[in-house]
Write a protein that holds these residues in place. Structure first.
Motif, PDB file in Angstrom:
ATOM      1  N   ALA A 253      46.080  45.825  41.727  1.00  0.00           N
ATOM      2  CA  ALA A 253      44.913  45.129  39.962  1.00  0.00           C
ATOM      3  C   ALA A 253      45.515  44.162  39.525  1.00  0.00           C
ATOM      4  CB  ALA A 253      44.006  46.262  40.284  1.00  0.00           C
ATOM      5  N   PRO A 254      44.838  43.586  39.860  1.00  0.00           N
ATOM      6  CA  PRO A 254      45.872  42.509  39.173  1.00  0.00           C
ATOM      7  C   PRO A 254      44.933  42.713  37.210  1.00  0.00           C
ATOM      8  CG  PRO A 254      44.014  41.102  39.779  1.00  0.00           C
ATOM      9  CD  PRO A 254      44.488  42.158  40.549  1.00  0.00           C
ATOM     10  N   PRO A 255      45.880  42.149  36.187  1.00  0.00           N
ATOM     11  CA  PRO A 255      45.582  42.408  34.708  1.00  0.00           C
ATOM     12  C   PRO A 255      43.703  41.948  34.821  1.00  0.00           C
ATOM     13  CG  PRO A 255      47.074  41.359  34.606  1.00  0.00           C
ATOM     14  CD  PRO A 255      47.220  41.796  35.824  1.00  0.00           C
ATOM     15  N   GLY A 256      43.109  42.323  33.825  1.00  0.00           N
ATOM     16  CA  GLY A 256      41.711  42.082  33.874  1.00  0.00           C
ATOM     17  C   GLY A 256      40.570  42.396  35.467  1.00  0.00           C
ATOM     18  N   HIS A 257      40.758  43.747  36.219  1.00  0.00           N
ATOM     19  CA  HIS A 257      40.498  44.153  36.630  1.00  0.00           C
ATOM     20  C   HIS A 257      40.674  45.573  37.228  1.00  0.00           C
ATOM     21  CE1 HIS A 257      40.439  40.654  39.638  1.00  0.00           C
ATOM     22  NE2 HIS A 257      39.995  39.977  38.978  1.00  0.00           N
ATOM     23  N   HIS A 258      41.381  45.985  36.654  1.00  0.00           N
ATOM     24  CA  HIS A 258      41.342  47.698  36.350  1.00  0.00           C
ATOM     25  C   HIS A 258      41.351  48.018  34.914  1.00  0.00           C
ATOM     26  CE1 HIS A 258      44.059  51.564  36.263  1.00  0.00           C
ATOM     27  NE2 HIS A 258      43.503  51.753  36.945  1.00  0.00           N
ATOM     28  N   PHE A 259      40.150  49.207  34.422  1.00  0.00           N
ATOM     29  CA  PHE A 259      40.552  49.251  32.802  1.00  0.00           C
ATOM     30  C   PHE A 259      40.522  50.693  33.101  1.00  0.00           C
ATOM     31  CE2 PHE A 259      37.774  52.131  30.611  1.00  0.00           C
ATOM     32  CZ  PHE A 259      38.043  51.087  29.637  1.00  0.00           C
ATOM     33  N   ARG A 260      41.399  51.458  32.355  1.00  0.00           N
ATOM     34  CA  ARG A 260      41.546  53.022  32.048  1.00  0.00           C
ATOM     35  C   ARG A 260      41.772  53.390  30.848  1.00  0.00           C
ATOM     36  NH1 ARG A 260      46.412  56.342  34.712  1.00  0.00           N
ATOM     37  NH2 ARG A 260      45.526  58.539  34.632  1.00  0.00           N
ATOM     38  N   GLY A 261      40.767  54.322  30.144  1.00  0.00           N
ATOM     39  CA  GLY A 261      40.524  53.910  28.469  1.00  0.00           C
ATOM     40  C   GLY A 261      39.742  55.372  28.096  1.00  0.00           C
ATOM     41  N   THR A 262      39.548  55.069  27.042  1.00  0.00           N
ATOM     42  CA  THR A 262      38.361  56.036  26.731  1.00  0.00           C
ATOM     43  C   THR A 262      36.872  55.874  26.537  1.00  0.00           C
ATOM     44  OG1 THR A 262      39.849  57.299  25.982  1.00  0.00           O
ATOM     45  CG2 THR A 262      38.101  58.433  25.275  1.00  0.00           C
ATOM     46  N   LEU A 263      36.103  56.418  26.181  1.00  0.00           N
ATOM     47  CA  LEU A 263      34.111  55.495  25.946  1.00  0.00           C
ATOM     48  C   LEU A 263      33.358  56.366  26.131  1.00  0.00           C
ATOM     49  CD1 LEU A 263      33.890  52.801  28.912  1.00  0.00           C
ATOM     50  CD2 LEU A 263      34.346  52.440  27.463  1.00  0.00           C
TER      51      LEU A 263
END
Length: 138
Positions: free
Chosen positions: A36-46
Motif C-alpha cells: 500500500a502506498p502512503p495515504g492508503h494504509h492507516f495503523r494506529g489508535t482511535l
C-alpha cells in the motif's frame, strides 16, 4: 591414504537450510497491505482502540491480523453503487483530529471529471462512518 577435508561450518549450515520447508506464500491481503502506498494504509489508535485500515479500489477495509503473517480484509466502507461502469479515480486515508478521514471517488467510464459517486467520510473508531461531504476532494 588421504582424508577428505572437513566441510566449513557455513557449507554445513547451507546444506541443512536447504532441507527446511519454504515459508508460506503471502496472501493477497498481506500483499495489499505490504504494498500500500502512503495515504492508503492507516495503523494506529482511535479512541483508545487499535485500528488498521486499508483503502483499495475505492473501498475501505478493516485489516484483521491473525496468527503469524495471516491477514484478512473486511469491507467497512464503499461509495454508493452507480448504474454504469466506473473506475476508482481518487482514494485516500488520513488521520485528523482523533479520527480517520476517507476520500473515495469513482468516475463513470466515458465521462470526464470526477466523481460519479463517492465523497468524504470520517470515523472515530474504524467501524462507524459518517459522510461529511459529497465531494471527493483530498
Amino acid at each position: 591414504m588421504r582424508r577428505p577435508a572437513p566441510l566449513p561450518a557455513c557449507a554445513l549450515l547451507l546444506a541443512l537450510s536447504a532441507c527446511q520447508p519454504a515459508p508460506a506464500p503471502l496472501s493477497d491481503a498481506a500483499i495489499a497491505v505490504r504494498d500500500a502506498p502512503p495515504g492508503h494504509h492507516f495503523r494506529g489508535t482511535l479512541g483508545g482502540i487499535p485500528v488498521e485500515l486499508l483503502v483499495q479500489d475505492c473501498k475501505v477495509f478493516d485489516v484483521v491480523r491473525g496468527a503469524g503473517q495471516t491477514l484478512s480484509l473486511t469491507e467497512v466502507l464503499a461509495p454508493a453503487p452507480y448504474p454504469f461502469f466506473t473506475a476508482c479515480q481518487r482514494q485516500s486515508l488520513r488521520q485528523e483530529d482523533g479520527a480517520v478521514v476517507a476520500v473515495l471517488g469513482r468516475m463513470a467510464l466515458g465521462a470526464g471529471g470526477c466523481c460519479a459517486t463517492g465523497g468524504t467520510w470520517r470515523t472515530r473508531d474504524g467501524r462507524v462512518w459518517e459522510k461529511t461531504s459529497e465531494q471527493a476532494t483530498p
